[in-house]
Design a protein around this motif. Structure first.
Motif, PDB file in Angstrom:
ATOM      1  N   THR A   1      22.049  34.277 127.046  1.00  0.00           N
ATOM      2  CA  THR A   1      21.627  35.515 126.403  1.00  0.00           C
ATOM      3  C   THR A   1      22.393  35.746 125.109  1.00  0.00           C
ATOM      4  N   GLN A   2      23.708  35.613 125.164  1.00  0.00           N
ATOM      5  CA  GLN A   2      24.525  35.805 123.970  1.00  0.00           C
ATOM      6  C   GLN A   2      24.264  34.716 122.939  1.00  0.00           C
ATOM      7  N   LEU A   3      24.131  33.488 123.397  1.00  0.00           N
ATOM      8  CA  LEU A   3      23.945  32.359 122.489  1.00  0.00           C
ATOM      9  C   LEU A   3      22.625  32.463 121.729  1.00  0.00           C
ATOM     10  N   ASP A   4      21.560  32.820 122.420  1.00  0.00           N
ATOM     11  CA  ASP A   4      20.263  32.948 121.766  1.00  0.00           C
ATOM     12  C   ASP A   4      20.279  34.048 120.709  1.00  0.00           C
ATOM     13  N   PHE A   5      20.918  35.160 121.045  1.00  0.00           N
ATOM     14  CA  PHE A   5      20.945  36.263 120.088  1.00  0.00           C
ATOM     15  C   PHE A   5      21.765  35.889 118.852  1.00  0.00           C
ATOM     16  N   ILE A   6      22.927  35.261 119.057  1.00  0.00           N
ATOM     17  CA  ILE A   6      23.764  34.866 117.926  1.00  0.00           C
ATOM     18  C   ILE A   6      23.033  33.865 117.034  1.00  0.00           C
ATOM     19  N   ARG A   7      22.315  32.914 117.651  1.00  0.00           N
ATOM     20  CA  ARG A   7      21.589  31.922 116.850  1.00  0.00           C
ATOM     21  C   ARG A   7      20.491  32.576 116.023  1.00  0.00           C
ATOM     22  N   LYS A   8      19.773  33.533 116.594  1.00  0.00           N
ATOM     23  CA  LYS A   8      18.719  34.207 115.842  1.00  0.00           C
ATOM     24  C   LYS A   8      19.289  34.968 114.644  1.00  0.00           C
ATOM     25  N   VAL A   9      20.420  35.634 114.854  1.00  0.00           N
ATOM     26  CA  VAL A   9      21.060  36.330 113.737  1.00  0.00           C
ATOM     27  C   VAL A   9      21.527  35.331 112.688  1.00  0.00           C
ATOM     28  N   PHE A  10      22.086  34.201 113.129  1.00  0.00           N
ATOM     29  CA  PHE A  10      22.544  33.164 112.200  1.00  0.00           C
ATOM     30  C   PHE A  10      21.383  32.636 111.355  1.00  0.00           C
ATOM     31  N   VAL A  11      20.243  32.385 111.982  1.00  0.00           N
ATOM     32  CA  VAL A  11      19.075  31.874 111.252  1.00  0.00           C
ATOM     33  C   VAL A  11      18.609  32.892 110.211  1.00  0.00           C
ATOM     34  N   ILE A  12      18.592  34.160 110.585  1.00  0.00           N
ATOM     35  CA  ILE A  12      18.164  35.193 109.638  1.00  0.00           C
ATOM     36  C   ILE A  12      19.119  35.247 108.446  1.00  0.00           C
ATOM     37  N   VAL A  13      20.421  35.197 108.711  1.00  0.00           N
ATOM     38  CA  VAL A  13      21.404  35.238 107.618  1.00  0.00           C
ATOM     39  C   VAL A  13      21.241  34.039 106.699  1.00  0.00           C
ATOM     40  N   VAL A  14      21.051  32.849 107.272  1.00  0.00           N
ATOM     41  CA  VAL A  14      20.891  31.637 106.466  1.00  0.00           C
ATOM     42  C   VAL A  14      19.637  31.725 105.600  1.00  0.00           C
ATOM     43  N   VAL A  15      18.539  32.201 106.177  1.00  0.00           N
ATOM     44  CA  VAL A  15      17.290  32.308 105.414  1.00  0.00           C
ATOM     45  C   VAL A  15      17.425  33.327 104.284  1.00  0.00           C
ATOM     46  N   VAL A  16      18.087  34.447 104.561  1.00  0.00           N
ATOM     47  CA  VAL A  16      18.273  35.465 103.513  1.00  0.00           C
ATOM     48  C   VAL A  16      19.121  34.915 102.367  1.00  0.00           C
ATOM     49  N   ILE A  17      20.225  34.244 102.703  1.00  0.00           N
ATOM     50  CA  ILE A  17      21.088  33.668 101.662  1.00  0.00           C
ATOM     51  C   ILE A  17      20.334  32.595 100.876  1.00  0.00           C
ATOM     52  N   ALA A  18      19.555  31.766 101.586  1.00  0.00           N
ATOM     53  CA  ALA A  18      18.785  30.724 100.905  1.00  0.00           C
ATOM     54  C   ALA A  18      17.747  31.331  99.971  1.00  0.00           C
ATOM     55  N   SER A  19      17.085  32.395 100.406  1.00  0.00           N
ATOM     56  CA  SER A  19      16.092  33.049  99.551  1.00  0.00           C
ATOM     57  C   SER A  19      16.737  33.619  98.294  1.00  0.00           C
ATOM     58  N   ALA A  20      17.913  34.242  98.470  1.00  0.00           N
ATOM     59  CA  ALA A  20      18.624  34.777  97.303  1.00  0.00           C
ATOM     60  C   ALA A  20      19.039  33.659  96.354  1.00  0.00           C
ATOM     61  N   SER A  21      19.476  32.524  96.895  1.00  0.00           N
ATOM     62  CA  SER A  21      19.875  31.394  96.057  1.00  0.00           C
ATOM     63  C   SER A  21      18.700  30.830  95.279  1.00  0.00           C
ATOM     64  N   ILE A  22      17.536  30.776  95.917  1.00  0.00           N
ATOM     65  CA  ILE A  22      16.344  30.266  95.237  1.00  0.00           C
ATOM     66  C   ILE A  22      15.947  31.196  94.090  1.00  0.00           C
ATOM     67  N   LEU A  23      15.977  32.499  94.329  1.00  0.00           N
ATOM     68  CA  LEU A  23      15.612  33.446  93.270  1.00  0.00           C
ATOM     69  C   LEU A  23      16.564  33.356  92.087  1.00  0.00           C
ATOM     70  N   MET A  24      17.818  33.058  92.351  1.00  0.00           N
ATOM     71  CA  MET A  24      18.803  32.970  91.272  1.00  0.00           C
ATOM     72  C   MET A  24      18.610  31.741  90.399  1.00  0.00           C
ATOM     73  N   GLN A  25      17.739  30.810  90.795  1.00  0.00           N
ATOM     74  CA  GLN A  25      17.481  29.627  89.989  1.00  0.00           C
ATOM     75  C   GLN A  25      16.561  29.918  88.809  1.00  0.00           C
ATOM     76  N   PHE A  26      15.893  31.069  88.832  1.00  0.00           N
ATOM     77  CA  PHE A  26      14.917  31.389  87.792  1.00  0.00           C
ATOM     78  C   PHE A  26      15.360  32.636  87.027  1.00  0.00           C
ATOM     79  N   GLU A  27      15.269  32.561  85.724  1.00  0.00           N
ATOM     80  CA  GLU A  27      15.718  33.659  84.872  1.00  0.00           C
ATOM     81  C   GLU A  27      14.914  34.920  85.129  1.00  0.00           C
ATOM     82  N   SER A  28      13.601  34.744  85.278  1.00  0.00           N
ATOM     83  CA  SER A  28      12.758  35.919  85.511  1.00  0.00           C
ATOM     84  C   SER A  28      13.099  36.612  86.813  1.00  0.00           C
TER      85      SER A  28
END
Length: 346
Positions: A117-144
């Motif tokens: 139960t704890q492991l599944d919840f922590i992994r889901k939060v980890f995936v969300i954090v990674v995706v959010v950081i990755a999305s922000a990094s991708i947006l920072m590649q473009f000036e617009s």
């Protein structure tokens, strides 16, 4: 183009030859899900190795007058996407690596269910954090996109208030998910009774819980439900449970033979865990006597089957040996005596 194809071939060939050998030092999957997760990680690493080999190869093999592709924004975007893919698959492999060290097949698997139960919840939060950081990094590649971000930050005060009101329920569910993951009023595979239904906890997601009802239906509830409303958890501290069978018979039935027969039934059943065995007269009513058979089992499905077994066999025993003691309704008729004289004959 040849540099790209050569880098792809080299990365896939190296991972094909050495990945399983290297991975075996850290994880040897014993389940199909674990093997599948490891294969997905290996596939993502093949592309990840390409993003390491290609920039090194391009520096030496690309023409001098050609701009290096590794400096192109698209290359950076693909690199971030691939890195996100690797981290997500790696988290899944780590999850299976931990879960396979526990035995979920035993009857008292409280510790294992708490862990998953704890492991599944922590992994889901980890995936969300990674995706959010990755999305922000991708947006920072473009000036617009950076300009858009600056504009959004300018209106962050008003936007924050609007988003705060709009996401209030979702944030409450997310915080409730954290509380449930670590205080654990429920765990995966817990047996619960709620909304008049009996079932098992099948999924605990960030904002909702799926309960598998005994007849294969699914009951989906917001995760805050388990913090705001009362419900029964039959496996909160242990899986074993007591079961009851009520018998309604006539007042004339002897009790001791029934107690002896109940003992014989439980001794012969593998569903009984050998802990609790009681037959008592719990009520005497105008027309019937209430008998309660109390017994224990290792888990709630076993308790249900045991109760059905005892109910059937006790009824059969009474029908064969004491049919006159089955519930009946007594009616007493009294003949009236007339004191008046007989009518005159015509």
């Amino acid at each position: 183009m040849l540099t790209i194809l050569a880098s792809l071939l080299a990365s896939h060939l190296l991972l094909y030859l050495f990945f399983r050998r290297l991975a075996s030092f850290f994880y040897k999957p014993t389940t199909d899900k674990g093997k599948r997760a490891l294969r997905k990680l290996g596939f993502s690493l093949k592309w990840g190795l390409f993003f390491v080999i290609f920039p090194l190869a391009e520096r030496y093999f690309s023409p001098d007058d050609m701009d290096y592709l590794r400096h192109h924004p698209l290359f950076s975007v693909l690199f971030v996407v691939n890195l996100t893919w690797i981290l997500v698959e790696l988290s899944n492999v780590v999850r299976h690596r931990i879960l396979e060290s526990f035995d979920f097949g035993k009857s008292d698997n409280l510790k294992e269910r708490r862990m998953i139960t704890q492991l599944d919840f922590i992994r889901k939060v980890f995936v969300i954090v990674v995706v959010v950081i990755a999305s922000a990094s991708i947006l920072m590649q473009f000036e617009s996109a950076r300009n858009i971000g600056a504009g959004l930050l300018t209106s962050a005060g008003i936007l924050g208030i609007i988003v705060g009101f709009a996401a209030q329920k979702s944030i409450a569910n997310l915080l409730a998910g954290f509380q449930i993951a670590f205080t654990q009023p429920i765990r995966l595979d817990d047996v619960v009774v709620l909304e008049g239904e009996w079932g098992k906890i099948e999924e605990i997601n960030l904002t909702y819980v799926v309960v598998k009802i005994w007849d294969q239906r699914r009951l989906v509830l917001p995760i805050t439900y388990f913090l705001e409303k009362p419900f029964q958890n039959w496996t909160r501290t242990t899986a074993d449970i007591w079961g009851t069978v009520f018998l309604y018979v006539d007042h004339t039935i002897p009790i001791e033979p029934l107690k002896q027969h109940l003992k014989e039934l439980l001794d012969s059943s593998p569903l009984w865990d050998g802990k609790v065995q009681v037959l008592q007269v719990t009520d005497i009513r105008e027309r019937t006597v209430e008998l309660r058979c109390l017994m224990s089992a290792r888990d709630s499905p076993g308790a249900f089957d045991l109760r059905c077994f005892v109910r059937e066999k006790m009824l059969d025993f009474i029908q064969r040996n004491y049919p006159e003691s089955l519930p009946k309704t007594r009616i007493s008729l009294e003949k009236e005596q007339t004191v008046s004289g007989q009518l005159a004959q015509p």
